[in-house]
Scaffold this motif. Structure first.
Motif, PDB file in Angstrom:
ATOM      1  N   LEU A 149      22.843  10.835  83.181  1.00 27.93           N
ATOM      2  CA  LEU A 149      22.488   9.772  82.242  1.00 27.93           C
ATOM      3  C   LEU A 149      22.400  10.321  80.820  1.00 27.93           C
ATOM      4  O   LEU A 149      22.846   9.685  79.863  1.00 27.93           O
ATOM      5  CB  LEU A 149      21.148   9.154  82.660  1.00 27.93           C
ATOM      6  N   ALA A 150      21.868  11.535  80.701  1.00 25.89           N
ATOM      7  CA  ALA A 150      21.739  12.158  79.380  1.00 25.89           C
ATOM      8  C   ALA A 150      23.092  12.390  78.730  1.00 25.89           C
ATOM      9  O   ALA A 150      23.209  12.371  77.499  1.00 25.89           O
ATOM     10  CB  ALA A 150      20.977  13.481  79.500  1.00 25.89           C
ATOM     11  N   VAL A 151      24.127  12.615  79.541  1.00 29.03           N
ATOM     12  CA  VAL A 151      25.471  12.848  78.996  1.00 29.03           C
ATOM     13  C   VAL A 151      25.946  11.647  78.185  1.00 29.03           C
ATOM     14  O   VAL A 151      26.687  11.794  77.207  1.00 29.03           O
ATOM     15  CB  VAL A 151      26.468  13.164  80.137  1.00 29.03           C
ATOM     16  N   PHE A 152      25.509  10.442  78.566  1.00 21.68           N
ATOM     17  CA  PHE A 152      25.910   9.240  77.840  1.00 21.68           C
ATOM     18  C   PHE A 152      25.298   9.196  76.435  1.00 21.68           C
ATOM     19  O   PHE A 152      25.671   8.350  75.625  1.00 21.68           O
ATOM     20  CB  PHE A 152      25.516   7.983  78.616  1.00 21.68           C
ATOM     21  N   ARG A 186      16.681   6.091  74.768  1.00 26.66           N
ATOM     22  CA  ARG A 186      17.300   7.054  73.860  1.00 26.66           C
ATOM     23  C   ARG A 186      18.816   7.037  73.970  1.00 26.66           C
ATOM     24  O   ARG A 186      19.534   7.187  72.970  1.00 26.66           O
ATOM     25  CB  ARG A 186      16.769   8.453  74.184  1.00 26.66           C
ATOM     26  N   VAL A 187      19.307   6.870  75.191  1.00 20.02           N
ATOM     27  CA  VAL A 187      20.741   6.968  75.444  1.00 20.02           C
ATOM     28  C   VAL A 187      21.483   5.659  75.184  1.00 20.02           C
ATOM     29  O   VAL A 187      22.593   5.652  74.644  1.00 20.02           O
ATOM     30  CB  VAL A 187      20.979   7.430  76.904  1.00 20.02           C
ATOM     31  N   ALA A 188      20.877   4.524  75.579  1.00 21.26           N
ATOM     32  CA  ALA A 188      21.561   3.231  75.523  1.00 21.26           C
ATOM     33  C   ALA A 188      22.096   2.872  74.131  1.00 21.26           C
ATOM     34  O   ALA A 188      23.224   2.371  74.024  1.00 21.26           O
ATOM     35  CB  ALA A 188      20.639   2.123  76.040  1.00 21.26           C
ATOM     36  N   PRO A 189      21.342   3.083  73.044  1.00 21.87           N
ATOM     37  CA  PRO A 189      21.888   2.731  71.718  1.00 21.87           C
ATOM     38  C   PRO A 189      23.166   3.483  71.379  1.00 21.87           C
ATOM     39  O   PRO A 189      24.089   2.927  70.771  1.00 21.87           O
ATOM     40  CB  PRO A 189      20.744   3.106  70.762  1.00 21.87           C
ATOM     41  N   ALA A 227      30.634  16.094  79.842  1.00 22.46           N
ATOM     42  CA  ALA A 227      29.915  16.508  81.056  1.00 22.46           C
ATOM     43  C   ALA A 227      30.230  17.959  81.393  1.00 22.46           C
ATOM     44  O   ALA A 227      29.349  18.715  81.817  1.00 22.46           O
ATOM     45  CB  ALA A 227      30.284  15.596  82.224  1.00 22.46           C
ATOM     46  N   HIS A 228      31.488  18.369  81.219  1.00 15.64           N
ATOM     47  CA  HIS A 228      31.854  19.766  81.464  1.00 15.64           C
ATOM     48  C   HIS A 228      31.065  20.691  80.534  1.00 15.64           C
ATOM     49  O   HIS A 228      30.573  21.754  80.964  1.00 15.64           O
ATOM     50  CB  HIS A 228      33.356  19.975  81.267  1.00 15.64           C
ATOM     51  N   VAL A 229      30.948  20.294  79.279  1.00 19.59           N
ATOM     52  CA  VAL A 229      30.183  21.099  78.327  1.00 19.59           C
ATOM     53  C   VAL A 229      28.710  21.130  78.729  1.00 19.59           C
ATOM     54  O   VAL A 229      28.081  22.195  78.794  1.00 19.59           O
ATOM     55  CB  VAL A 229      30.345  20.547  76.891  1.00 19.59           C
ATOM     56  N   HIS A 230      28.148  19.960  79.011  1.00 25.53           N
ATOM     57  CA  HIS A 230      26.730  19.830  79.336  1.00 25.53           C
ATOM     58  C   HIS A 230      26.356  20.651  80.571  1.00 25.53           C
ATOM     59  O   HIS A 230      25.457  21.503  80.532  1.00 25.53           O
ATOM     60  CB  HIS A 230      26.409  18.351  79.572  1.00 25.53           C
ATOM     61  N   PHE A 231      27.066  20.410  81.675  1.00 23.44           N
ATOM     62  CA  PHE A 231      26.714  21.078  82.927  1.00 23.44           C
ATOM     63  C   PHE A 231      27.182  22.534  82.954  1.00 23.44           C
ATOM     64  O   PHE A 231      26.577  23.371  83.631  1.00 23.44           O
ATOM     65  CB  PHE A 231      27.270  20.295  84.117  1.00 23.44           C
ATOM     66  N   GLY A 232      28.234  22.833  82.201  1.00 25.29           N
ATOM     67  CA  GLY A 232      28.666  24.220  82.100  1.00 25.29           C
ATOM     68  C   GLY A 232      27.619  25.061  81.396  1.00 25.29           C
ATOM     69  O   GLY A 232      27.298  26.176  81.823  1.00 25.29           O
ATOM     70  N   LEU A 233      27.068  24.524  80.301  1.00 30.60           N
ATOM     71  CA  LEU A 233      26.014  25.243  79.585  1.00 30.60           C
ATOM     72  C   LEU A 233      24.750  25.355  80.436  1.00 30.60           C
ATOM     73  O   LEU A 233      24.056  26.375  80.399  1.00 30.60           O
ATOM     74  CB  LEU A 233      25.700  24.522  78.269  1.00 30.60           C
TER      75      LEU A 233
END
Length: 263
Positions: A149-152, A186-189, A227-233
């Motif tokens: 969800l945070a990725v959005f 935080r994410v929806a906007p 997502a690749h960046v987020h989960f890779g880090l």
């Protein structure tokens, strides 16, 4: 030889880890490709039509974004275990399904585009989950779903994108109703900004089918890359610590002349 900082029990970054972090910074830079620029151009031409909508249209889109994300969060875990789920694992498969959904949603212009939003959002969410699996995270775990969800909230496709929000790299997100609502708020906007662009390009019936297919492919591609960046880090942070990885990533972004989002 690098010494371990007693205040930081994690081992220092290796040369390989530093190279991987730099590669993720470059990957973020490439998330906006030629197709994304074309979609931005088309959407910009049609977006004037959205300005003619009632004043409540923006809040309607914001509400739709929040509901779509909430539904995706609730549904995506079970969707990975349903009929045919085993066949839909690759990034490419998710992009193809999202493209088909966008084409169907754009056939009738804005009304069908709005109706298609929850489907498209769930498909993108599921694609993000698939990326999480590639980095050794459990897609059915609520913590992983919150990270998806945070990725959005990773900015919005386009030249003004501020990329991955590194505040979530090492975060342990509270699994409570209040925490989920706070994250959605935080994410929806940010996601609503993306949806406005998508709806703008689908506003014209029939022509909107082609635009819907293109935007869905482009946005799925964008969030898959983020997502690749987020989960890779996150995977590197599990070894070397989130603060060290975050600092190295910010340094890599500056070196690549990319915007940094520390919020």
């Amino acid at each position: 030889m690098k010494l371990v900082n007693p205040d930081n029990p994690h081992p220092p970054l290796t040369e390989e880890a530093e190279e991987m972090i730099a590669a993720f910074a470059r990957r973020q830079a490439k998330a906006n490709g030629v197709l994304m620029q074309a979609i931005n151009y088309v959407g910009g031409q049609v977006e004037d039509t959205l300005k003619l909508l009632p004043k409540g249209a923006k809040s309607q889109i914001n509400g739709a974004a929040r509901k779509a994300l909430q539904k995706s969060y609730d549904v995506a875990a079970t969707s990975r275990t349903g009929v045919g789920a085993g066949r839909i694992k690759s990034d490419r498969a998710h992009k193809v399904l999202a493209t088909i959904s966008g084409a169907l949603g754009g056939v009738g212009g804005l009304p069908t585009a709005l109706a298609e939003l929850p489907i498209a959002t769930t498909m993108i969410f599921r694609a993000v989950q698939g990326v999480a699996v590639q980095y050794d995270e459990d897609p059915t775990d609520q913590e992983t779903r919150l990270q998806c969800l945070a990725v959005f909230g990773a900015g919005a496709p386009g030249p003004d994108d501020d990329g991955v929000d590194t505040a979530f790299i090492g975060a342990r997100l509270g699994i409570t109703g209040a925490a989920i609502n706070g994250l959605l708020g935080r994410v929806a906007p940010r996601f609503a900004t993306v949806l406005t662009q998508k709806l703008a390009s689908q506003a014209v019936p029939l022509l909107g089918a082609a635009a819907g297919a293109g935007t869905n492919y482009a946005f799925t591609d964008y969030y898959v890359e983020m997502a690749h960046v987020h989960f890779g880090l996150r995977r590197i942070a599990r070894i070397h610590g989130p603060d060290t990885v975050e600092q190295a990533f910010h340094t890599a972004l500056v070196a690549a002349r990319l915007p940094v989002n520390r919020a």
